[in-house]
Design a protein around this motif. Structure first.
Motif, PDB file in Angstrom:
ATOM      1  N   UNK A 210       0.858  -1.176   0.000  1.00  0.00           N
ATOM      2  CA  UNK A 210       0.000   0.000   0.000  1.00  0.00           C
ATOM      3  C   UNK A 210       0.894   1.224   0.000  1.00  0.00           C
TER       4      UNK A 210
ATOM      5  N   UNK B  67      -5.048   9.420   1.870  1.00  0.00           N
ATOM      6  CA  UNK B  67      -5.376   8.156   2.509  1.00  0.00           C
ATOM      7  C   UNK B  67      -4.481   7.025   2.005  1.00  0.00           C
ATOM      8  N   UNK B  68      -4.500   5.942   2.746  1.00  0.00           N
ATOM      9  CA  UNK B  68      -3.729   4.753   2.387  1.00  0.00           C
ATOM     10  C   UNK B  68      -4.404   4.090   1.185  1.00  0.00           C
ATOM     11  N   UNK B  69      -3.606   3.829   0.138  1.00  0.00           N
ATOM     12  CA  UNK B  69      -4.152   3.269  -1.103  1.00  0.00           C
ATOM     13  C   UNK B  69      -3.557   1.905  -1.396  1.00  0.00           C
ATOM     14  N   UNK B  70      -4.391   1.012  -1.836  1.00  0.00           N
ATOM     15  CA  UNK B  70      -3.963  -0.331  -2.227  1.00  0.00           C
ATOM     16  C   UNK B  70      -3.158  -0.270  -3.520  1.00  0.00           C
TER      17      UNK B  70
ATOM     18  N   UNK C 108     -14.867   3.805   1.481  1.00  0.00           N
ATOM     19  CA  UNK C 108     -14.989   3.991   2.926  1.00  0.00           C
ATOM     20  C   UNK C 108     -14.836   5.483   3.172  1.00  0.00           C
TER      21      UNK C 108
ATOM     22  N   UNK D  33      -7.714  -4.091   1.155  1.00  0.00           N
ATOM     23  CA  UNK D  33      -8.286  -3.121   2.065  1.00  0.00           C
ATOM     24  C   UNK D  33      -8.602  -1.819   1.335  1.00  0.00           C
TER      25      UNK D  33
ATOM     26  N   UNK E 200      -9.265   1.924   2.512  1.00  0.00           N
ATOM     27  CA  UNK E 200      -9.143   2.742   3.710  1.00  0.00           C
ATOM     28  C   UNK E 200      -9.935   4.031   3.565  1.00  0.00           C
ATOM     29  N   UNK E 201     -10.391   4.525   4.687  1.00  0.00           N
ATOM     30  CA  UNK E 201     -10.918   5.877   4.746  1.00  0.00           C
ATOM     31  C   UNK E 201      -9.768   6.871   4.780  1.00  0.00           C
TER      32      UNK E 201
END
Lengths: 112, 112
Positions: free
Chosen positions: A35, A42-45, B4, B100, B102-103
């Motif tokens: 990630x 935000x955290x991104x895949x 999210x 995942x 994420x928000x």
């Protein structure tokens, strides 16, 4: 307590250079992920990896990116020709079947 | 599309105040829900998770969350925050592939 470890913690590279980010997942985990988190976002895949192949990747994960599990313990992310916009915190994660993912501390990549 | 959302981006509370952070998700099918916390300079740590069963989930450090399927929500709560709870909190959702989503995160600052 077992943990996911990432090296280096901080990498500075020049635009156009190749970088390899390294991760050692928890030993009995079978699913591996990368990630990224651009500062303030935000955290991104990026990609998931199982059974020695990519199982899913995002649109961010283009031809400049590749992943590899070169041996039984390491899981690497390679960026072939870095761009300024690749500057971010990169997180590795791993999990067993049916459990949550465990995240490493991250590698802060700065492209100058 | 899977998403999210976290509505509170920055929250400032005094010690002993109660906390509730909102999280809503948009996901087709079965979804697993998580709250992670990121202390400054550290990795993402799991606070709690919901897979199935009792919709009220208790996690570490006195946190809990309630899964309300009809509202597509998974809000995080703590009755009395401490200065040490200062951190960034991420809600995340995942389906079977455990990619995942994420928000955007909520930065919590607790004033001593």
């Amino acid at each position: 307590e077992p943990e996911v470890t990432q090296t280096p913690s901080h990498q500075v590279t020049q635009m156009g250079q190749e970088v390899i980010l390294r991760c050692v997942p928890i030993s009995n985990h079978l699913y591996f992920y990368w990630y990224r988190q651009i500062l303030g976002q935000k955290v991104e895949f990026l990609v998931s990896f199982y059974n020695n192949e990519i199982s899913e990747k995002s649109e961010i994960f283009d031809d400049q990116f590749s992943v590899e599990r070169p041996d039984g313990s390491n899981f690497t992310l390679k960026i072939r020709s870095t761009k300024l916009e690749d500057s971010a915190m990169y997180f590795c994660a791993s999990r067993r079947t049916g459990t949550e993912a465990f995240f490493g501390q991250g590698t802060r990549l700065t492209v100058v | 599309a899977q998403s999210v959302s976290q509505h509170n981006h920055h929250v400032i509370l005094s010690e002993a105040a109660s906390l509730e952070l909102g999280c809503n998700y948009s996901y087709g099918g079965t979804v697993n829900l998580f709250w992670y916390v990121q202390y400054p300079g550290q990795h993402l740590q799991l606070l709690l998770k919901y897979f199935s069963g009792d919709p009220l989930v208790k996690g570490i450090k006195g946190f809990e969350a309630e899964f309300i399927k009809s509202k597509f929500s998974f809000n995080l709560r703590k009755p009395s925050v401490q200065w040490s709870d200062t951190a960034e909190y991420f809600c995340a959702a995942a389906s079977g592939t455990y990619k995942y989503i994420f928000g955007t995160g909520t930065r919590l600052k607790v004033l001593a």
